[in-house]
Enzyme design. Structure first.
Site, short mmCIF file in Angstrom:
data_model
loop_
_atom_site.label_atom_id
_atom_site.label_comp_id
_atom_site.label_asym_id
_atom_site.label_seq_id
_atom_site.Cartn_x
_atom_site.Cartn_y
_atom_site.Cartn_z
CB CYS A 96 -1.01 -0.04 1.14
SG CYS A 96 -2.38 1.08 0.85
CG HIS A 193 -3.13 -3.10 4.23
ND1 HIS A 193 -1.97 -2.59 4.77
CD2 HIS A 193 -3.66 -2.09 3.50
CE1 HIS A 193 -1.83 -1.34 4.39
NE2 HIS A 193 -2.82 -1.00 3.61
N1 GLN Z 1 -1.82 6.82 2.39
C1 GLN Z 1 -2.00 5.98 1.25
C2 GLN Z 1 -3.37 6.14 0.57
O1 GLN Z 1 -4.35 6.42 1.21
C3 GLN Z 1 -1.76 4.54 1.63
C4 GLN Z 1 -2.69 4.04 2.70
C5 GLN Z 1 -2.37 2.63 3.12
O2 GLN Z 1 -1.20 2.25 3.27
N2 GLN Z 1 -3.39 1.86 3.40
O3 GLN Z 1 -3.45 5.99 -0.63
#
Ligand code: GLN
Length: 247
Positions: A96, A193
């Site tokens: 992510c 995740h």
């Molecule tokens: N901050 C990033 C987004 O919202 C990644 C979020 C995450 O790692 N779940 O795109």
């Protein structure tokens, strides 16, 4: 004991650990120990300067935009070292926020932030956030890869960059193309995740095998009894693909 070890660098766990990402490290460690192999885990904190020369597997988790920014500034200073590690076949798993950092750039609000440029992709933003359970089909895993995604970013792959897989349920890279993640040499980037590896033992072993192959010239892994892991995977596949859960 075979005497073999896998040296794992877990980058910035105090900042990048959304939705259980650190569970990926536990999974890697356990799957090594169950085979009599030794996990050597370095938890790299933001004040440390990691050396990638003596590392077999690098893991970067996800984080909020704020945390991602702190990490990016730090990692950009080590861009050349990380690029050399990747060019040498180093194994890298990025989830992510970590995945977004691998590309040329990503958007933070209206600001375009430079990324590590390790793979040919960039990330902009969209509305709404792409949230929910996800299942994809990928050559990296004999089973569909299942997990959870929550991202505002939309990731766009360059024409020559292979996605990690095809979305069966959920959103993936941008919610439009039907593709999820990227996979180039031993670099895997994904929005998944959940954490990723406990329910997807095929992915964990593919990464461990690649790391052992690079270090020892032999990536063979003894099979494990994955009945619990595969049952957990199957429950999610059944739920998502049966239509029981709505996207
Ligand atoms: N901050 C990033 C987004 O919202 C990644 C979020 C995450 O790692 N779940 O795109």
């Amino acid at each position: 004991m075979s005497g073999k070890s896998v040296r794992i660098a877990h980058l910035y766990p105090e900042l990048l650990n959304l939705y259980g990402d650190s569970g990926n490290i536990i999974t890697l460690a356990k799957r090594l120990e169950w085979r009599g192999l030794t996990p050597e885990i370095a938890e790299v904190s933001i004040d440390d300067t990691p050396s990638f020369k003596e590392v077999d597997l690098v893991f970067i988790g996800g984080g909020s935009d704020r945390e991602q920014r702190i990490v990016c500034d730090k990692l950009l200073a080590q861009k050349a070292e990380l690029a050399a590690y990747v060019a040498d076949g180093g194994v890298l798993l990025a989830v992510c926020g970590g995945y977004q950092l691998l590309g040329h750039s990503y958007l933070m609000g209206d600001e375009k932030v430079e990324g590590l440029g390790l793979v040919d992709l960039y990330t902009d933003r969209g509305n709404p956030r792409l949230i929910g359970n996800i299942a994809i089909e990928s050559d990296l895993s004999p089973q569909p890869i299942v997990g959870y995604e929550n991202h505002g970013g939309r990731t766009h792959l360059g024409a020559g960059l292979r996605p990690l897989g095809k979305v069966l349920f959920g959103h993936g890279n941008d919610g439009i193309t039907g593709y999820e993640g990227c996979w180039q040499d031993n670099v895997v980037g994904t929005y998944i995740h959940g954490p990723l590896l406990p329910k997807n033992p095929g992915v964990a072993d593919a990464l461990l095998s690649a790391a052992l192959e690079r270090r020892y010239g032999d990536g063979a892994l003894e099979p494990l009894d994955d009945s619990v892991e595969l049952a957990a995977n199957q429950v999610m596949v059944d739920r998502l693909l049966s239509g029981e859960e709505k996207e």
